[in-house]
Motif scaffolding. Structure first.
Motif: not given
Length: 194
Positions: A41-52, A54-58, A179-187
């Motif tokens: 996971v690149p700097d500025g991002f994190f993997k969802p943990g136990t207190n997270t 995750v709700k997808r819009t897409a 490299s990497w790319a990120m697509r916004p998909v939810g909250v």
């Protein structure tokens, strides 16, 4: 403790630096052709943990084909990995309250797609290969409810949820690095009590 470290601590995860970026030497290029791109996971991002929560819009997108034919200016992508869910560290919204109570948060925010700048690549090639505009924005929206017990203080913080894709960038047939790319998909809702 910096802001990113605090977010990762609340999510119950560690932030790992992106590895494998940069220019590959001729000796490395032959071995990297068959290796998959990094899934750190690149700097500025994190993997969802136990207190997270995750709700997808897409809906989840199917993984793109791993082959990479040149489509523009001799660029191609190979060893595509994803989508993998990650959360951004840019806070969209927050709320808190003393229990006993139910915290409710509704989020509707415009979030930009992200493309790594560590390895030069044509954004149109990446967009065409991954199936989303890597320079575009998407509205992510959802709601969460969090029960805070009496005698506790509860918090909710909302962050963007992304589908992360990693890949190797080739230019003129030479591997230029990962490299990497990120697509916004939810909250991502980080929820906890103290």
């Amino acid at each position: 403790m910096n802001r990113i470290s605090k977010i990762a601590l609340l999510a119950g995860v560690a932030i790992l630096p992106m590895t494998g970026a940069g220019t590959a030497s001729a000796a490395q290029a032959s071995t990297q052709e068959t290796a998959t791109a990094s899934t750190s996971v690149p700097d500025g991002f994190f993997k969802p943990g136990t207190n997270t929560v995750v709700k997808r819009t897409a809906p989840a997108a199917p993984a793109p084909a791993s082959s990479g034919a040149s489509t523009r200016a001799s660029y191609s992508l190979k060893n595509i990995n994803g989508p993998n869910e990650v959360c951004g560290t840019t806070k969209l919204q927050k709320t808190s309250g003393a229990g006993k109570t139910t915290l409710v948060m509704t989020v509707s925010k415009s979030v930009s797609a992200e493309l790594s700048s560590e390895v030069a690549v044509d954004a149109e090639v990446v967009s065409g290969k991954l199936g989303f505009k890597v320079t575009g924005t998407t509205t992510v929206e959802d709601q969460t409810r969090y029960e805070v017990p009496r005698g506790k203080f509860g918090y909710i913080e909302a962050y963007p949820l992304y589908d992360m894709y990693t890949f190797n960038v080739y230019y003129g047939g030479q591997n230029k690095g990962s490299s990497w790319a990120m697509r916004p998909v939810g909250v991502c809702f980080n929820q906890w009590t103290e």
